[in-house]
Structures are given as structure tokens and as C-alpha cells.
Design a protein around this motif. Structure first.
Motif, PDB file in Angstrom:
ATOM      1  N   ILE A 619       8.677  30.419  28.692  1.00 32.71           N
ATOM      2  CA  ILE A 619       8.571  28.969  28.729  1.00 32.71           C
ATOM      3  C   ILE A 619       7.986  28.583  30.065  1.00 32.71           C
ATOM      4  CG2 ILE A 619      11.107  28.128  29.809  1.00 32.71           C
ATOM      5  CD1 ILE A 619      10.305  25.809  27.511  1.00 32.71           C
ATOM      6  N   LEU A 620       8.497  29.218  31.155  1.00 34.77           N
ATOM      7  CA  LEU A 620       7.839  29.001  32.459  1.00 34.77           C
ATOM      8  C   LEU A 620       6.356  29.195  32.682  1.00 34.77           C
ATOM      9  CD1 LEU A 620      10.741  30.146  34.818  1.00 34.77           C
ATOM     10  CD2 LEU A 620      10.101  27.847  34.308  1.00 34.77           C
ATOM     11  N   PRO A 621       5.777  30.094  31.998  1.00 33.09           N
ATOM     12  CA  PRO A 621       4.225  29.936  31.818  1.00 33.09           C
ATOM     13  C   PRO A 621       3.717  28.926  31.207  1.00 33.09           C
ATOM     14  CG  PRO A 621       5.224  32.089  31.352  1.00 33.09           C
ATOM     15  CD  PRO A 621       6.231  31.219  31.265  1.00 33.09           C
ATOM     16  N   LEU A 622       4.435  28.128  30.312  1.00 32.39           N
ATOM     17  CA  LEU A 622       3.667  27.022  29.759  1.00 32.39           C
ATOM     18  C   LEU A 622       4.011  25.677  30.382  1.00 32.39           C
ATOM     19  CD1 LEU A 622       5.339  27.652  26.118  1.00 32.39           C
ATOM     20  CD2 LEU A 622       3.033  28.406  27.070  1.00 32.39           C
ATOM     21  N   VAL A 623       4.712  25.522  31.362  1.00 31.00           N
ATOM     22  CA  VAL A 623       5.105  24.301  31.980  1.00 31.00           C
ATOM     23  C   VAL A 623       4.311  24.162  33.313  1.00 31.00           C
ATOM     24  CG1 VAL A 623       7.226  24.250  30.774  1.00 31.00           C
ATOM     25  CG2 VAL A 623       7.105  24.910  33.318  1.00 31.00           C
ATOM     26  N   ASP A 624       4.321  22.900  33.720  1.00 31.10           N
ATOM     27  CA  ASP A 624       3.634  22.579  34.992  1.00 31.10           C
ATOM     28  C   ASP A 624       4.830  22.563  36.029  1.00 31.10           C
ATOM     29  OD1 ASP A 624       0.991  22.254  34.149  1.00 31.10           O
ATOM     30  OD2 ASP A 624       1.420  20.466  33.189  1.00 31.10           O
ATOM     31  N   PHE A 625       5.863  22.092  35.652  1.00 29.35           N
ATOM     32  CA  PHE A 625       7.001  22.150  36.749  1.00 29.35           C
ATOM     33  C   PHE A 625       8.442  21.921  35.878  1.00 29.35           C
ATOM     34  CE2 PHE A 625       6.030  17.708  35.453  1.00 29.35           C
ATOM     35  CZ  PHE A 625       7.233  17.162  35.315  1.00 29.35           C
ATOM     36  N   ALA A 626       9.549  22.581  36.265  1.00 24.55           N
ATOM     37  CA  ALA A 626      10.467  22.670  35.606  1.00 24.55           C
ATOM     38  C   ALA A 626      11.787  21.691  36.587  1.00 24.55           C
ATOM     39  CB  ALA A 626      11.154  24.055  35.576  1.00 24.55           C
ATOM     40  N   SER A 627      12.724  21.086  36.064  1.00 23.70           N
ATOM     41  CA  SER A 627      13.764  20.578  36.447  1.00 23.70           C
ATOM     42  C   SER A 627      15.224  20.753  35.936  1.00 23.70           C
ATOM     43  CB  SER A 627      13.563  19.074  36.627  1.00 23.70           C
ATOM     44  OG  SER A 627      14.410  18.432  37.375  1.00 23.70           O
ATOM     45  N   VAL A 628      15.899  21.314  36.820  1.00 22.88           N
ATOM     46  CA  VAL A 628      17.512  21.643  36.073  1.00 22.88           C
ATOM     47  C   VAL A 628      18.178  20.565  35.961  1.00 22.88           C
ATOM     48  CG1 VAL A 628      19.486  22.860  36.404  1.00 22.88           C
ATOM     49  CG2 VAL A 628      17.205  23.920  37.066  1.00 22.88           C
ATOM     50  N   GLY A 629      18.697  20.070  34.705  1.00 21.71           N
ATOM     51  CA  GLY A 629      19.757  18.925  34.564  1.00 21.71           C
ATOM     52  C   GLY A 629      20.931  19.544  34.425  1.00 21.71           C
ATOM     53  N   SER A 630      21.532  19.673  35.669  1.00 23.05           N
ATOM     54  CA  SER A 630      22.777  20.350  35.906  1.00 23.05           C
ATOM     55  C   SER A 630      24.043  19.648  35.007  1.00 23.05           C
ATOM     56  CB  SER A 630      23.049  20.651  37.488  1.00 23.05           C
ATOM     57  OG  SER A 630      23.230  19.541  38.132  1.00 23.05           O
ATOM     58  N   ASN A 631      23.894  18.215  35.234  1.00 25.70           N
ATOM     59  CA  ASN A 631      25.213  17.734  34.301  1.00 25.70           C
ATOM     60  C   ASN A 631      25.199  18.300  33.039  1.00 25.70           C
ATOM     61  OD1 ASN A 631      24.860  16.113  36.718  1.00 25.70           O
ATOM     62  ND2 ASN A 631      23.791  14.484  35.556  1.00 25.70           N
ATOM     63  N   ASP A 632      24.023  18.353  32.348  1.00 24.81           N
ATOM     64  CA  ASP A 632      24.206  18.832  30.745  1.00 24.81           C
ATOM     65  C   ASP A 632      24.271  20.500  30.793  1.00 24.81           C
ATOM     66  OD1 ASP A 632      24.158  16.893  29.044  1.00 24.81           O
ATOM     67  OD2 ASP A 632      22.368  16.419  29.585  1.00 24.81           O
ATOM     68  N   LEU A 633      23.590  20.998  31.714  1.00 29.08           N
ATOM     69  CA  LEU A 633      23.540  22.680  31.642  1.00 29.08           C
ATOM     70  C   LEU A 633      25.081  23.063  31.943  1.00 29.08           C
ATOM     71  CD1 LEU A 633      22.016  25.211  31.593  1.00 29.08           C
ATOM     72  CD2 LEU A 633      21.821  25.178  33.847  1.00 29.08           C
ATOM     73  N   LEU A 634      25.921  22.504  32.860  1.00 24.27           N
ATOM     74  CA  LEU A 634      27.079  22.833  33.278  1.00 24.27           C
ATOM     75  C   LEU A 634      27.981  22.298  32.097  1.00 24.27           C
ATOM     76  CD1 LEU A 634      27.310  22.222  37.064  1.00 24.27           C
ATOM     77  CD2 LEU A 634      26.822  24.405  35.807  1.00 24.27           C
ATOM     78  N   GLN A 635      27.709  21.324  31.513  1.00 28.70           N
ATOM     79  CA  GLN A 635      28.805  20.947  30.403  1.00 28.70           C
ATOM     80  C   GLN A 635      28.585  21.972  29.220  1.00 28.70           C
ATOM     81  OE1 GLN A 635      28.896  17.314  28.245  1.00 28.70           O
ATOM     82  NE2 GLN A 635      26.711  17.265  27.785  1.00 28.70           N
ATOM     83  N   PHE A 636      27.530  22.272  29.258  1.00 23.49           N
ATOM     84  CA  PHE A 636      27.272  23.324  27.731  1.00 23.49           C
ATOM     85  C   PHE A 636      27.775  24.669  28.289  1.00 23.49           C
ATOM     86  CE2 PHE A 636      23.896  20.090  26.729  1.00 23.49           C
ATOM     87  CZ  PHE A 636      24.505  19.412  25.625  1.00 23.49           C
ATOM     88  N   LEU A 637      27.175  25.001  29.617  1.00 22.80           N
ATOM     89  CA  LEU A 637      27.918  26.389  29.890  1.00 22.80           C
ATOM     90  C   LEU A 637      29.507  26.706  29.868  1.00 22.80           C
ATOM     91  CD1 LEU A 637      25.850  27.359  33.091  1.00 22.80           C
ATOM     92  CD2 LEU A 637      25.996  28.613  30.943  1.00 22.80           C
ATOM     93  N   PHE A 638      29.960  25.690  30.287  1.00 17.13           N
ATOM     94  CA  PHE A 638      31.605  25.597  30.307  1.00 17.13           C
ATOM     95  C   PHE A 638      32.239  24.975  29.214  1.00 17.13           C
ATOM     96  CE2 PHE A 638      30.323  26.121  34.707  1.00 17.13           C
ATOM     97  CZ  PHE A 638      31.161  27.143  35.204  1.00 17.13           C
ATOM     98  N   ALA A 639      31.313  24.439  28.087  1.00 14.06           N
ATOM     99  CA  ALA A 639      31.861  23.714  27.117  1.00 14.06           C
ATOM    100  C   ALA A 639      32.906  22.697  27.390  1.00 14.06           C
ATOM    101  CB  ALA A 639      32.633  24.970  26.134  1.00 14.06           C
TER     102      ALA A 639
END
Ligand code: PEP
Ligand code: MG
Length: 752
Positions: A619-639
Motif C-alpha cells: 500500500i505505501l508505494p500507492l499513497v502520498d502520505f499515511a496517518s496512523v489512527g491509533s484509537n482504532d488501530l489499538l482497539q482492533f489490535l487488543f480487541a
């Protein structure tokens, strides 16, 4: 012997005449007890009122020894009078002196009276006095007589409460002098000192005694119909969110409004000769008194319902349906409401509004979002204050600690004044950092941006000295709007945002509704797991017209300038590709509609679904920038549901598993040369932000209030040292690195 049906009404009429006489308060009370005794055909009628110390003082009597007046005091709970006060309900005894609770007071000379009936004088569900009647013979008092006494007691209560009636020591408001603290859930993190304003002002009933009973009955019927009609209409239209109404509360209103028992009690109160307003007040008082003494807390909620319903009826009857926002607002208002819609909050004069206390609603409800944007102290889910608060009460709202202190003591006020001064000093220090760059000791520049979502947020951009807006949550406009914002409305907002940002960049996130971001007019339908459901980019791709309208609005608003669009909840590369293709189509159409191309169009991905962690290289080669949404990322990582307080704090974002995942993203972005930001809540916390810098993040986006503290931290940090230390720590197996990171900060002088 029983009073005739017309007797209560007659008594009230006489009572009104007595009240109109220009005599002293004592003379008036003396006349009232004579009047009641003669009406009920009793030898004795006495009125006891509560003093500040909680005792009940004999204020006036017909029949007992006159010397006892102001000399007989009953301790709380003492005697039959104390019993009635405590239980807040009428009681009668055919042979009072043989009752175990009877307390003999020789000065009264009451030993010759056998029968006794007493009713509480109620105010807001509290007993402020007791009205009693006694007879020599052993007799039973009829229901009508007891009812007449209760009605008289109610009229007395209103008269006492309206002031000027009694000596200072006798009070209807013992609670008002004492400090009370209520807990709530923080919405924002500021502290406010001010005075209470009731969002829905209470109606003071001044006209108590009816002149025309039929007319009063008619008035009440019309008001009830109007109220139920408006509730039905609101529920049918489904625009409860805008009005800040809760469906179950309205259901409860409906239930009460159609409840035969409630209607019957109102009818009975009217029959005794009260006005429609006084009848509503009377039934509310009795119901409150009953419910407040029920042990089951569920009844407390019902108490709220009946209170709210009564207040709405009274407002309709009095024709006063304005909220406090439309009246004269004190300069330091702390507004308190059961619930409120976002539009209603926006009606308040921002400069006079210091705080908001809500009894119901989530910390991410629409009104909460607006409160945060306004920068006021605010808490929600704060149960209880509406039961005891009076408009104008002094209050401290500590939104940081989630506490409301009503009628604070002088010590508390000084402690908080110190705290507010300290905060102001800190703010001044941060403000001094406004124009200095966020650079570490070893010369690493960190981009600091703010999260925003409303036009109200925009002044924060300049005030905080942030580099730009790292996350503009476009859904907020949708969440606070009663209907779907049309293309031109969206365009207008985006244009104002871009204009307000000036030469600073704004990253617009495409619509992220669904999940906990409820927009009623979308009718998503009930989902078993809304956070994992049909939301954000999933909705956009399934309803391309919706997505394309928003992109069109953004492109038009950009009008030839630079545009940054960020796509939320991407779980797979194909979603990004598909969304990008839709954007390209809109860009291609610009010319056809006569709009200029953006000078630069950057399209970024939010990394907030764990599956993307293993697709970084695609995915990274396709994007101009990236931003981590840690609120969701962590809720999903830790269920662990981020909105569920029972589980949200079970894991630590500073645990190695979370940090390793975040490091993986940072390394991926570096490898592919993709600009990376993190825009979840953790970016705004100094220790967490420090850890992120240690993981390689060089751009963060956060609440405006966090910019100062985070910048101060950055300017005292050696990023290289931290990076090495963190890499070492991540080799280990600690459950959380919080303490290790704190001690790193401590020993190396990082300002947290
Ligand atoms: C996130 O998920 O971290 C984020 C920034 O987006 P939101 O909180 O709006 O879901
Ligand atoms: Mg998110």
C-alpha cells in the motif's frame, strides 16, 4: 362531621383572601391555622417548619397552648410530627398518645387530644414542615380531609418558598449551604469556576388557587395534548439527536402522559381548587417524595422523568418555552441539563459560557464534540445535581477530574483558584513556545498538527502555533446537522476551513460515519458489531454517489489550491485503489464544470485496521502520505472497544506489542519514503508522544491544548538517545514500558 366536597375549595378560597391581607407573616400563619381548624372541624391545627439545624419548630397553632409557639422544637425524627417529616407522607392516628413514637411536650397541653392527622409540607420532594390537626374524640379523618390538608400544605410550601414569609432561621433550603460533589465523565479537560444556569429554567408557580375550576381543567388538558403531540411528532420525525432527546426518555414521558394514575392524581389536585400549574406541582411533589424514599435506584430515573415531564408541562402552561440560552446569561455560566442537542449548545453566548454539565449522553455524543470545540469545561453522565441545584448556585466544574462541586467551600474555591492560576501560568509558558519550532535537542524537527472538525476549531490553529490540521474529521458536520448536508453546504464549510487555515495545510478525512459515529438520517440499521461494521470507506465504496459528492465539494472548495484527502478504515489495498479511482473521476470532471484543478492533490491512507500492517509494502508505494489512527488501530489490535470503559483501559498503548506494531509502520514509511503522521489520542499525551518519537515518528496530530505540552517535551528530548533506549527495551518482555519510559524522561530531564 366529614367535610363536604366543596370544603377544600372553599378553604383554598379563604386561604387566598388571607394571603392577600397586609399583615405580618406571623399574623398570617395564625389566621391560616384557625382557618384550617374550622374548615376541618378540629380543635387543633398546628404548623411546624424545619429550621436550619433540621429540627421542627412549632410556628403557629390553633388549640395548643400559645406559649408553645416558637418554643416547641422537635429533633429530626422525634414524635409523630418527626415521623411524618421523615417518611414524607400523611399519617393519622385515632389514639395518638398511645403510639410508640408519640413524644409528650407538656408546654403544648396536647394530652387531651386523641385523634391526630398530619401531612408533610413538601418542597421539591423534601419535607420543609408538617401541618397537623387534632381532635379530642377518637375519630377517623376522611380521605377528602387529608387531601384538603395536603393541598393546603402545598400552597403553604409554595408561599414559603417564594420568600419574605418567615423568619430567617426557618428554611426551605438547608441543602443550599452545603457543599456537594458529583462525579461525571470528562468531555474536555479544563476547569471552570462559575455559577449554575439551568438549561431549562424551572417555572415558579405563583398562581396557585383556581378562580374557575373548569377553565383550569381545560388548560391542563390542552397542555398535556400539546406535549404528547410534540413528543409523538419528534419520535416520528426521528430527529431526536438534534434536539438532544433520548428515545427512552421520550418513551417514559409518553408512558407517564398516558398513565391513568398520574392523570387521576392531577384531576384530584384540580378538584381541590388548585390551578393547572399548582396541580402539576402538587402531583410532582408527592411523586418525588414517594420516589426519593424508594431504595431501588431505578425509581430515581423515573423521578427524573416525572420531573422533566412536569417541568415541560409547566413551561407550556406558563407559555415560557425558552431555554436559558435566550435569557440573560451570567458572565461565568456553568450550564446544567439532563440532555441537550449540539445546536442548542451553539445558541449560548460563547463568551459567557464556562462549563457544561450533562446528566446523560456519551463523551463522544454530538453535543460533547461541540463542547470540546468550544473549549469549555464539560462533563457528562453526571447523575444527581439537577435534583439539588438552584440557579445561581456557585460551582466548580473540574472537567479534568470529572467532578462538579456545588456550593463549594471557601477552601475548595481557594484550592481551585490556585489550580486555575497554575494552569494559566503553564498556558502562558506554552503560549511563549508558540512561535518556536518543535525541535529536539539533537535537532530533529517534529511536525505538530491539530485535529479539528468544526469551524469553531479554527482559531486554535493560530493560537497553538501548530503547523497545520493533521486530521479534519468531516463527519462532524454530518453528525450535528439534522439532515444530510448538501453539496453546496459541504463546499461552503470546506472553503471556510481552507480560508481560515491560510497557508497552513489541512488534511481532510473523507466521511467516517458508522460505528460509534451515529448519523441518524443514514439509517444504517442495527448491526451486531458496529465498530466492525458498515462504516467509513466501506460505506463510501458501496455508495459512491455519497463519496463522490464529498470529493466534489472538497475539490470545489479547494478552487485551485492544494488539497489533502485521507481515506479512513482501509483494510485492504484494493479499497484504496477503488477510492482513488473515484477521486480521479471527480478530478477529471472538474474542467467540465468549469472548476480549476488543485495545484497539488495528495491522497493518503489511514492505518487503523491491523490487516494493513502486513500490507505495508503493497500500500505505501500507492499513497502520498499515511496517518496512523491509533484509537482504532489499538482497539482492533487488543480487541477492546474504545468506547467501553470496562475494557478500554485494559491494555496499555505503551506495551511492547502496541509499540512494535507502531514501529513497524514507522519503518515501513521510512523505507518507502512516505510522510507519516499519527493522529490518535496518544499523540497528545506527552509520555506517549515521546515514545512515538523514539519509534521514529516525526509528525503528530492532536487536540490543540496538547500542542504546548508536547512541544515543551520535544524541546527537552534527545531523540537519538531515546530511540536507542527504546529499541533495547523492546527486546525485553515487560508488560508495559510506561515506567521505564518515565524513568528515562526523569533521568534525562525530559519535560513531561
Ligand atoms: C483514530 O482512529 O485514531 C482516529 C484518529 O480516528 P477517529 O478517532 O476519528 O476514529
Ligand atoms: Mg479512526
Amino acid at each position: 362531621m366529614p367535610a363536604s366536597v366543596g370544603a377544600p375549595r372553599q378553604m383554598l378560597r379563604r386561604l387566598r383572601e388571607v394571603m392577600a391581607e397586609h399583615v405580618s407573616a406571623q399574623a398570617r400563619l395564625d389566621k391560616i391555622v384557625v382557618l384550617i381548624a374550622s374548615n376541618i372541624v378540629a380543635e387543633v391545627c398546628s404548623l411546624y417548619l424545619r429550621r436550619r439545624d433540621g429540627s421542627l419548630e412549632l410556628m403557629a397553632t390553633e388549640g395548643l397552648n400559645a406559649v408553645a409557639v416558637h418554643n416547641t422544637h422537635l429533633k429530626p425524627g422525634e414524635g409523630l410530627v418527626g415521623l411524618i417529616a421523615e417518611q414524607a407522607e400523611p399519617k393519622q392516628f385515632a389514639d395518638a398518645q398511645h403510639h410508640p413514637a408519640f413524644s409528650f411536650r407538656p408546654e403544648t397541653g396536647e394530652e387531651i387530644y386523641h385523634s391526630f392527622v398530619g401531612v408533610p409540607v413538601l418542597r421539591g420532594g423534601d419535607t420543609i414542615g408538617v401541618l397537623t390537626v387534632q381532635n379530642r374524640i377518637k375519630r377517623q379523618y376522611s380521605d377528602e380531609e387529608v387531601e384538603a390538608l395536603q393541598t393546603t400544605a402545598m400552597v403553604l410550601a409554595e408561599m414559603i418558598a417564594s420568600g419574605g414569609f418567615l423568619a430567617d432561621e426557618v428554611t426551605t433550603e438547608t441543602r443550599r449551604s452545603t457543599n456537594e460533589t458529583f462525579k461525571g465523565k470528562p468531555i474536555s479537560e479544563t476547569v471552570a469556576l462559575g455559577h449554575i444556569v439551568l438549561h431549562e429554567p424551572r417555572v415558579v408557580v405563583t398562581r396557585l388557587i383556581a378562580e374557575d375550576a373548569d377553565l383550569e381543567r381545560q388548560r391542563l388538558l390542552v397542555a398535556i395534548e400539546e406535549l404528547t403531540g410534540s413528543i409523538d411528532a419528534m419520535m416520528e420525525r426521528g430527529d431526536l439527536a438534534r434536539a438532544g432527546e433520548h428515545r427512552d426518555v421520550l418513551e417514559a414521558f409518553r408512558m407517564f402522559a398516558h398513565d391513568h394514575g398520574w392523570r387521576r392524581r392531577l384531576d384530584e389536585a384540580l378538584a381541590t381548587g388548585l390551578t393547572a400549574e399548582a396541580a402539576v406541582q402538587r402531583v410532582r411533589n408527592d411523586t418525588r417524595a414517594r420516589m426519593m424514599r424508594m431504595p431501588d435506584p431505578r425509581f430515581r430515573d423515573r423521578l427524573h422523568d416525572i420531573d422533566d415531564l412536569s417541568n415541560r408541562l409547566l413551561r407550556l402552561l406558563s407559555g415560557d418555552t425558552q431555554t436559558a440560552a435566550m435569557g440573560n446569561l451570567p458572565e461565568d455560566s456553568i450550564v446544567i441539563a439532563r440532555t441537550m442537542g449540539p445546536a442548542e449548545l451553539l445558541d449560548y453566548d460563547r463568551h459567557r459560557l464556562r462549563g457544561l454539565v450533562l446528566e446523560e449522553g456519551g463523551a463522544n455524543s454530538h453535543v460533547a464534540i461541540v463542547a470540546r470545540a468550544l473549549g469549555i469545561a464539560a462533563i457528562t453522565q453526571c447523575k444527581g445535581p439537577l435534583d439539588v441545584v438552584e440557579p445561581g448556585d456557585a460551582a466548580i466544574l473540574d472537567a479534568e477530574g470529572g467532578e462538579l462541586h456545588l456550593r463549594p467551600t471557601q477552601e475548595l474555591i481557594s484550592a481551585y483558584s490556585d489550580k486555575v492560576r497554575f494552569r494559566a501560568r503553564r498556558q502562558a509558558q506554552y503560549a511563549a513556545l508558540r512561535d518556536v519550532p518543535a525541535v529536539t535537542l539533537d535537532d530533529e524537527r517534529v511536525g505538530l498538527n491539530i485535529n479539528a472538525g468544526l469551524l469553531y476549531d479554527m482559531p486554535h490553529l493560530a493560537e497553538s502555533g501548530a503547523d497545520g490540521i493533521g486530521l479534519f474529521r468531516t463527519e462532524l458536520q454530518f453528525m450535528i446537522s439534522p439532515t444530510f448536508p448538501r453539496l453546496d453546504q459541504q463546499t461552503q464549510l470546506y472553503q471556510s476551513i481552507i480560508d481560515a487555515a491560510g497557508d497552513k495545510p489541512v488534511v481532510f478525512r473523507s466521511l467516517d460515519v458508522g460505528g460509534d459515529k451515529d448519523v441518524r438520517y443514514f439509517r444504517i440499521g442495527a448491526e451486531e458489531n458496529p465498530a466492525l461494521g458498515w462504516r467509513a470507506i466501506r460505506m463510501a465504496l458501496d455508495r459512491p454517489a455519497l463519496f463522490r459528492t464529498q470529493i466534489r465539494a472538497l475539490l470545489r472548495a479547494t478552487n485551485g489550491r492544494e488539497l489533502n484527502i485521507m481515506l479512513p478504515m482501509i483494510a485492504d489495498v484494493w479499497e484504496f485503489k477503488q477510492a482513488r479511482a473515484l477521486i480521479d473521476r471527480e478530478v477529471a470532471l472538474l474542467e467540465k464544470h468549469g472548476w480549476p484543478q488543485p495545484s497539488r492533490l495528495l491522497i493518503g491512507v489511514m492505518i487503523e485496521v491491523p490487516a494493513l500492517l502486513w500490507q505495508l509494502d503493497s500500500i505505501l508505494p500507492l499513497v502520498d502520505f499515511a496517518s496512523v489512527g491509533s484509537n482504532d488501530l489499538l482497539q482492533f489490535l487488543f480487541a477492546a472497544d474504545r468506547g467501553n470503559v470496562r475494557v478500554a483501559d485494559r491494555f496499555d498503548p505503551l506495551s511492547p506489542s502496541a509499540l512494535r506494531a507502531l514501529r513497524q509502520v514507522a519503518r515501513g514509511a521510512e523505507k518507502h519514503g512516505v510522510p507519516l503522521t499519527l493522529c490518535g489520542e496518544m499523540a497528545g499525551k506527552t509520555l506517549e508522544a515521546m515514545a512515538l518519537i523514539g519509534l521514529g515518528y516525526r509528525s503528530l496530530s492532536m487536540a490543540p491544548a496538547s500542542i504546548g505540552p508536547v512541544k515543551a517535551m520535544i524541546r527537552s528530548l534527545d531523540a537519538n538517545n531515546l530511540q536507542q533506549r527504546l529499541d533495547e527495551l523492546l527486546e525485553g518482555h515487560a508488560a508495559s514500558l510506561r515506567e521505564d519510559l518515565k524513568s528515562f524522561a526523569d533521568t534525562s530531564g525530559v519535560q513531561l
